[in-house]
Design a protein around this motif. Structure first.
Motif, PDB file in Angstrom:
ATOM      1  N   LEU A   1     -14.189  -3.299 -11.549  1.00  0.00           N
ATOM      2  CA  LEU A   1     -13.174  -3.664 -12.520  1.00  0.00           C
ATOM      3  C   LEU A   1     -12.211  -2.500 -12.720  1.00  0.00           C
ATOM      4  O   LEU A   1     -12.629  -1.394 -13.067  1.00  0.00           O
ATOM      5  N   LEU A   2     -10.946  -2.767 -12.497  1.00  0.00           N
ATOM      6  CA  LEU A   2      -9.918  -1.734 -12.576  1.00  0.00           C
ATOM      7  C   LEU A   2      -9.073  -1.913 -13.836  1.00  0.00           C
ATOM      8  O   LEU A   2      -8.861  -3.041 -14.284  1.00  0.00           O
ATOM      9  N   PRO A   3      -8.583  -0.825 -14.400  1.00  0.00           N
ATOM     10  CA  PRO A   3      -7.676  -0.930 -15.554  1.00  0.00           C
ATOM     11  C   PRO A   3      -6.435  -1.719 -15.173  1.00  0.00           C
ATOM     12  O   PRO A   3      -6.039  -1.772 -14.006  1.00  0.00           O
ATOM     13  N   ARG A   4      -5.778  -2.318 -16.163  1.00  0.00           N
ATOM     14  CA  ARG A   4      -4.587  -3.124 -15.900  1.00  0.00           C
ATOM     15  C   ARG A   4      -3.485  -2.320 -15.224  1.00  0.00           C
ATOM     16  O   ARG A   4      -2.666  -2.867 -14.488  1.00  0.00           O
ATOM     17  N   ASN A   5      -3.441  -0.999 -15.484  1.00  0.00           N
ATOM     18  CA  ASN A   5      -2.375  -0.187 -14.890  1.00  0.00           C
ATOM     19  C   ASN A   5      -2.685   0.240 -13.462  1.00  0.00           C
ATOM     20  O   ASN A   5      -1.917   0.995 -12.862  1.00  0.00           O
ATOM     21  N   LYS A   6      -3.793  -0.249 -12.907  1.00  0.00           N
ATOM     22  CA  LYS A   6      -4.153   0.060 -11.519  1.00  0.00           C
ATOM     23  C   LYS A   6      -3.884  -1.144 -10.611  1.00  0.00           C
ATOM     24  O   LYS A   6      -4.663  -1.449  -9.708  1.00  0.00           O
ATOM     25  N   ARG A   7      -2.750  -1.812 -10.820  1.00  0.00           N
ATOM     26  CA  ARG A   7      -2.447  -3.004 -10.023  1.00  0.00           C
ATOM     27  C   ARG A   7      -2.281  -2.680  -8.543  1.00  0.00           C
ATOM     28  O   ARG A   7      -2.694  -3.444  -7.675  1.00  0.00           O
ATOM     29  N   LEU A   8      -1.667  -1.535  -8.245  1.00  0.00           N
ATOM     30  CA  LEU A   8      -1.512  -1.149  -6.844  1.00  0.00           C
ATOM     31  C   LEU A   8      -2.871  -0.934  -6.193  1.00  0.00           C
ATOM     32  O   LEU A   8      -3.113  -1.360  -5.056  1.00  0.00           O
ATOM     33  N   VAL A   9      -3.777  -0.285  -6.905  1.00  0.00           N
ATOM     34  CA  VAL A   9      -5.120  -0.043  -6.374  1.00  0.00           C
ATOM     35  C   VAL A   9      -5.821  -1.370  -6.095  1.00  0.00           C
ATOM     36  O   VAL A   9      -6.436  -1.551  -5.036  1.00  0.00           O
ATOM     37  N   ALA A  10      -5.733  -2.314  -7.034  1.00  0.00           N
ATOM     38  CA  ALA A  10      -6.357  -3.626  -6.842  1.00  0.00           C
ATOM     39  C   ALA A  10      -5.770  -4.332  -5.622  1.00  0.00           C
ATOM     40  O   ALA A  10      -6.503  -4.931  -4.821  1.00  0.00           O
ATOM     41  N   THR A  11      -4.464  -4.244  -5.458  1.00  0.00           N
ATOM     42  CA  THR A  11      -3.803  -4.891  -4.317  1.00  0.00           C
ATOM     43  C   THR A  11      -4.245  -4.267  -3.000  1.00  0.00           C
ATOM     44  O   THR A  11      -4.502  -4.967  -2.014  1.00  0.00           O
ATOM     45  N   LEU A  12      -4.363  -2.947  -2.969  1.00  0.00           N
ATOM     46  CA  LEU A  12      -4.789  -2.264  -1.739  1.00  0.00           C
ATOM     47  C   LEU A  12      -6.237  -2.589  -1.398  1.00  0.00           C
ATOM     48  O   LEU A  12      -6.592  -2.751  -0.222  1.00  0.00           O
ATOM     49  N   ILE A  13      -7.093  -2.678  -2.412  1.00  0.00           N
ATOM     50  CA  ILE A  13      -8.493  -3.035  -2.160  1.00  0.00           C
ATOM     51  C   ILE A  13      -8.582  -4.460  -1.619  1.00  0.00           C
ATOM     52  O   ILE A  13      -9.301  -4.734  -0.642  1.00  0.00           O
ATOM     53  N   ALA A  14      -7.848  -5.388  -2.237  1.00  0.00           N
ATOM     54  CA  ALA A  14      -7.843  -6.770  -1.750  1.00  0.00           C
ATOM     55  C   ALA A  14      -7.330  -6.824  -0.311  1.00  0.00           C
ATOM     56  O   ALA A  14      -7.859  -7.561   0.531  1.00  0.00           O
ATOM     57  N   ASN A  15      -6.330  -6.040  -0.025  1.00  0.00           N
ATOM     58  CA  ASN A  15      -5.766  -5.988   1.323  1.00  0.00           C
ATOM     59  C   ASN A  15      -6.801  -5.504   2.336  1.00  0.00           C
ATOM     60  O   ASN A  15      -6.883  -6.021   3.458  1.00  0.00           O
ATOM     61  N   GLU A  16      -7.596  -4.504   1.943  1.00  0.00           N
ATOM     62  CA  GLU A  16      -8.635  -3.996   2.839  1.00  0.00           C
ATOM     63  C   GLU A  16      -9.621  -5.101   3.216  1.00  0.00           C
ATOM     64  O   GLU A  16      -9.990  -5.241   4.386  1.00  0.00           O
ATOM     65  N   TRP A  17     -10.039  -5.882   2.223  1.00  0.00           N
ATOM     66  CA  TRP A  17     -11.033  -6.930   2.498  1.00  0.00           C
ATOM     67  C   TRP A  17     -10.422  -8.101   3.252  1.00  0.00           C
ATOM     68  O   TRP A  17     -11.092  -8.727   4.083  1.00  0.00           O
ATOM     69  N   GLU A  18      -9.169  -8.414   2.991  1.00  0.00           N
ATOM     70  CA  GLU A  18      -8.512  -9.487   3.726  1.00  0.00           C
ATOM     71  C   GLU A  18      -8.363  -9.116   5.205  1.00  0.00           C
ATOM     72  O   GLU A  18      -8.433  -9.979   6.082  1.00  0.00           O
ATOM     73  N   ASN A  19      -8.188  -7.841   5.494  1.00  0.00           N
ATOM     74  CA  ASN A  19      -7.996  -7.407   6.875  1.00  0.00           C
ATOM     75  C   ASN A  19      -9.287  -7.215   7.654  1.00  0.00           C
ATOM     76  O   ASN A  19      -9.242  -6.857   8.834  1.00  0.00           O
ATOM     77  N   GLN A  20     -10.432  -7.422   7.015  1.00  0.00           N
ATOM     78  CA  GLN A  20     -11.700  -7.418   7.741  1.00  0.00           C
ATOM     79  C   GLN A  20     -11.856  -8.802   8.378  1.00  0.00           C
ATOM     80  O   GLN A  20     -12.349  -9.734   7.750  1.00  0.00           O
ATOM     81  N   GLU A  21     -11.434  -8.970   9.605  1.00  0.00           N
ATOM     82  CA  GLU A  21     -11.297 -10.307  10.171  1.00  0.00           C
ATOM     83  C   GLU A  21     -12.614 -10.921  10.650  1.00  0.00           C
ATOM     84  O   GLU A  21     -12.950 -12.042  10.287  1.00  0.00           O
ATOM     85  N   ILE A  22     -13.363 -10.217  11.457  1.00  0.00           N
ATOM     86  CA  ILE A  22     -14.624 -10.771  11.980  1.00  0.00           C
ATOM     87  C   ILE A  22     -15.779  -9.827  11.673  1.00  0.00           C
ATOM     88  O   ILE A  22     -16.710 -10.189  10.958  1.00  0.00           O
ATOM     89  N   LEU A  23     -15.714  -8.609  12.208  1.00  0.00           N
ATOM     90  CA  LEU A  23     -16.735  -7.602  11.967  1.00  0.00           C
ATOM     91  C   LEU A  23     -16.239  -6.604  10.937  1.00  0.00           C
ATOM     92  O   LEU A  23     -15.084  -6.188  10.977  1.00  0.00           O
ATOM     93  N   LEU A  24     -17.114  -6.233  10.027  1.00  0.00           N
ATOM     94  CA  LEU A  24     -16.749  -5.284   8.983  1.00  0.00           C
ATOM     95  C   LEU A  24     -16.568  -3.892   9.574  1.00  0.00           C
ATOM     96  O   LEU A  24     -17.379  -3.427  10.363  1.00  0.00           O
ATOM     97  N   LYS A  25     -15.497  -3.226   9.177  1.00  0.00           N
ATOM     98  CA  LYS A  25     -15.228  -1.850   9.586  1.00  0.00           C
ATOM     99  C   LYS A  25     -15.238  -0.978   8.334  1.00  0.00           C
ATOM    100  O   LYS A  25     -14.229  -0.878   7.638  1.00  0.00           O
ATOM    101  N   PRO A  26     -16.381  -0.360   8.019  1.00  0.00           N
ATOM    102  CA  PRO A  26     -16.494   0.428   6.782  1.00  0.00           C
ATOM    103  C   PRO A  26     -15.432   1.505   6.645  1.00  0.00           C
ATOM    104  O   PRO A  26     -14.974   1.786   5.535  1.00  0.00           O
ATOM    105  N   HIS A  27     -15.009   2.102   7.766  1.00  0.00           N
ATOM    106  CA  HIS A  27     -14.007   3.167   7.687  1.00  0.00           C
ATOM    107  C   HIS A  27     -12.655   2.628   7.245  1.00  0.00           C
ATOM    108  O   HIS A  27     -11.774   3.404   6.850  1.00  0.00           O
TER     109      HIS A  27
END
Length: 284
Positions: free
Chosen positions: A84-110
């Motif tokens: 859970l991120l503070p409301r003022n961390k919208r960019l952080v939330a967007t970047l985290i969501a982007n990371e998970w959306e870009n994990q297409e088939i196999l997870l890449k932890p790095h």
């Protein structure tokens, strides 16, 4: 309302505000523990299977912050806390969501640097004992700080040291009223107790997000002072990366670049430093 992360995922990543979505997300807030005691979370599940198991990624607005969701379930940290991120961390939330959306088939932890650093801030730095231990560990880097050990040869290295390290030392001494010693040998040297105490006070004033960024940058660059300059926004990510790689840069000038080594390090350090810098961003 939809949040565009990538052109191909516009319809899959969304902000949701209605109460039914909130209720559905909260129903997954408590995870049971398997026999071995490992916390069940989306992060741990992904790490265990190394495969994508979710269809959609979203960002759900809650009364007390923003939660990244996988199939409408709130993403959790490795320790089982809701990410859970503070409301003022919208960019952080967007970047985290982007990371998970870009994990297409196999997870890449790095490829989850924002997820890992935000999770670190939430899991570790709410506890004063852990904060104290981390501060002590970071201060130990002062005695072996990369930018405090100078060489007088070869000339390309000396020039880069003066260009990228001296200004950082001057900034630290004037900004925090401390004395930073520069050495020519790594044997049996240390900074003064007074300097250490003053910088400990600076660390104590940092919030969990700043301390998590400070930790990552210090460990990545092997320099407390580079990390401090980046966290305090005195230098950019690129300037921090260049300062951290002065010795490598001098070697490349003399011997040339080693393929699949120097080029990989070039991008890797910027990924880590960039995640730390982004964690510190706030929006009004």
């Amino acid at each position: 309302m939809y949040c565009r992360l990538l052109s191909r995922s516009t319809a899959r990543v969304r902000f949701s505000c209605n109460s039914s979505v909130h209720s559905f997300s909260r129903s997954f807030a408590t995870a049971s523990l398997p026999p071995d005691g490992t916390v069940v979370s989306e992060t741990n599940r992904a790490e265990a299977t190394l495969k994508r198991f979710w269809e959609t990624v979203g960002i759900s607005r809650r009364d007390d912050g923003l939660a990244v969701t996988l199939d409408m379930r709130a993403l959790k940290t490795p320790s089982g806390n809701t990410l859970l991120l503070p409301r003022n961390k919208r960019l952080v939330a967007t970047l985290i969501a982007n990371e998970w959306e870009n994990q297409e088939i196999l997870l890449k932890p790095h490829a989850l640097p924002m997820t890992s650093i935000a999770s670190r801030a939430i899991d570790a730095f709410q506890d004063e004992k852990t904060c104290s231990e981390v501060r002590e560990s970071l201060l130990n880097y002062l005695d072996t700080d990369t930018i405090c050990f100078h060489h007088d040869d070869p000339p390309p290295l000396v020039e880069l040291q003066h260009k990228h390290w001296d200004p950082l030392i001057e900034w630290a001494t004037s900004t925090f009223n401390i004395d930073i010693q520069v050495f020519t040998s790594i044997l049996f040297h240390s900074q003064s107790a007074e300097t250490r105490a003053k910088l400990d006070a600076v660390l104590t004033e940092m919030d969990p997000w700043e301390l998590a960024a400070m930790e990552r940058v210090t460990y990545t660059t092997k320099s407390f002072l580079i990390a401090l300059a980046l966290v305090k926004r005195h230098i950019t990510v690129e300037e921090a990366a260049v300062a951290a790689q002065v010795e490598v840069s001098s070697q490349i000038q003399i011997w040339g670049e080693v393929e699949d080594s120097h080029d990989v390090d070039f991008h890797d350090i910027r990924r880590h430093l960039g995640s730390a810098a982004c964690l510190l961003t706030n929006s009004s």
